[in-house]
Motif scaffolding. Sequence first.
Motif, PDB file in Angstrom:
ATOM      1  N   PHE B  18      -7.847  39.551 -37.906  1.00 26.49           N
ATOM      2  CA  PHE B  18      -6.834  40.584 -37.729  1.00 26.49           C
ATOM      3  C   PHE B  18      -6.516  40.787 -36.238  1.00 26.49           C
ATOM      4  O   PHE B  18      -5.346  40.863 -35.849  1.00 26.49           O
ATOM      5  CB  PHE B  18      -7.287  41.904 -38.373  1.00 26.49           C
ATOM      6  N   VAL B  19      -7.593  40.834 -35.424  1.00 31.59           N
ATOM      7  CA  VAL B  19      -7.398  41.017 -33.976  1.00 31.59           C
ATOM      8  C   VAL B  19      -6.615  39.823 -33.408  1.00 31.59           C
ATOM      9  O   VAL B  19      -5.645  40.001 -32.664  1.00 31.59           O
ATOM     10  CB  VAL B  19      -8.765  41.186 -33.262  1.00 31.59           C
ATOM     11  N   CYS B  22      -2.943  39.983 -34.465  1.00 26.15           N
ATOM     12  CA  CYS B  22      -2.180  40.964 -33.674  1.00 26.15           C
ATOM     13  C   CYS B  22      -1.934  40.436 -32.266  1.00 26.15           C
ATOM     14  O   CYS B  22      -0.848  40.618 -31.710  1.00 26.15           O
ATOM     15  CB  CYS B  22      -2.929  42.296 -33.621  1.00 26.15           C
ATOM     16  N   ARG B  23      -2.940  39.771 -31.696  1.00 28.40           N
ATOM     17  CA  ARG B  23      -2.762  39.217 -30.345  1.00 28.40           C
ATOM     18  C   ARG B  23      -1.703  38.116 -30.345  1.00 28.40           C
ATOM     19  O   ARG B  23      -0.996  37.938 -29.359  1.00 28.40           O
ATOM     20  CB  ARG B  23      -4.081  38.673 -29.816  1.00 28.40           C
ATOM     21  N   TYR B  79      -3.162  47.987 -35.057  1.00 26.73           N
ATOM     22  CA  TYR B  79      -4.117  47.339 -34.152  1.00 26.73           C
ATOM     23  C   TYR B  79      -4.599  48.342 -33.095  1.00 26.73           C
ATOM     24  O   TYR B  79      -5.798  48.416 -32.789  1.00 26.73           O
ATOM     25  CB  TYR B  79      -3.427  46.142 -33.500  1.00 26.73           C
ATOM     26  N   GLU B 104      -7.024  45.614 -24.130  1.00 25.87           N
ATOM     27  CA  GLU B 104      -6.192  45.380 -25.321  1.00 25.87           C
ATOM     28  C   GLU B 104      -5.225  46.542 -25.563  1.00 25.87           C
ATOM     29  O   GLU B 104      -4.071  46.334 -25.939  1.00 25.87           O
ATOM     30  CB  GLU B 104      -7.083  45.208 -26.555  1.00 25.87           C
ATOM     31  N   CYS B 108      -1.129  46.541 -25.818  1.00 27.51           N
ATOM     32  CA  CYS B 108      -0.328  47.196 -26.874  1.00 27.51           C
ATOM     33  C   CYS B 108       0.769  48.054 -26.229  1.00 27.51           C
ATOM     34  O   CYS B 108       1.914  48.071 -26.705  1.00 27.51           O
ATOM     35  CB  CYS B 108      -1.201  48.077 -27.759  1.00 27.51           C
TER      36      CYS B 108
END
Lengths: 236, 134
Positions: B18-19, B22-23, B79, B104, B108
Amino acid sequence: MPGPVDSIIWFLGIALSLVVVVCSLWRKTFRRYFFLNLYMLLSVLVSLVRLRIFAHYGQSSTQYWYFYFYSDALMTIAQYFALISLYIHVFQEMRVEKYLRLGAVLLLGGTALFSYAVVSQSANRMLTDVVFELSQNLYFVGLVLTYVLWGAIFKMRETRALLVQLVLSLGVYFGANAASYAISNLRPDMFSHLRYLIPLIGCFLPFAWAYAFWRVPEEARLEPARLAVIPPAVQR
Amino acid sequence: MIAAIILVCSVAFLLQFFVSYCRSLIGAYARHSLSSEVQDVTGITRAASGDDFARIMQLLQLCPERPEDRNELQAIRAYFNLLNFLRATFARLAPPLRAWTDSERGQCAWFAAVSLERRIAFSRDMLTQQIMDA
């Protein structure tokens, strides 16, 4: 008849799966990602049959649950083929398709035998338990295979953004499904609470793939090292 | 026992995927530089901080919505919430994790600022189109 929430999730899943195929055709990547598209078309077919059985026999009927779990297991096998096709994309320069296919078939057979062995230890469990156990294990093996593929993408410095997004979304999908099946297996009473969650997870994959086919051009590149949860410097 | 092992491993792998997913969505925006106008509005010059995120999201709501970025923003918001959760729990025990979550969260906020710039450009285009049509 299914309730309004069931119907919305159902039609959303069907629509998103069709959008994947349309976007893929539009981007002229249908043949390149044939097994991914085939899986999407199969999921549309299965959803329509499930909807018909649901409407005809009701959600609590044996017919519905048998079809649900068996079709789920069959769909997971179809996902294996989609995943193996992604492996072939990553390893295409090494020309190891034959070995990858053989490995996938052996792994699939091994998982089925393992699931059968686990369930056959308790004779009083139903045949649906075998399928439930099989689904959980297939999702988990799919998750591990996706993780290995993600590792290979890192190692081989694969930079195709579309391929990376397809693999990552498949990883999220397998992970969420394996976790929800494991929760249901640990606490069977929880399965009714996950009633909407599992179909919603099912909608995530076509959504993410549709997004990838629609928005990410084939020539787009990114550095997988930038996506690592643990930065490469820390990994050393 | 097997189900418990599968659950723990699945959650760990799921979070990693998931991380990274999103990245990969943020990745395309990370190299985009902000115009001086958006720098003035947001107060971000070189690097964004996670604390700017909520304010930029409020500014985004003032602009007409672009259908293209609606889903991306929802994914990034999820995220960002996950990062806040990590920061408030596990990152308290591990300082390197705190530095990572801060970086992070900043990414965002940068993503949201680039989206704001695109929405402003989109609004301008719409206005120009309306003036030309009138």
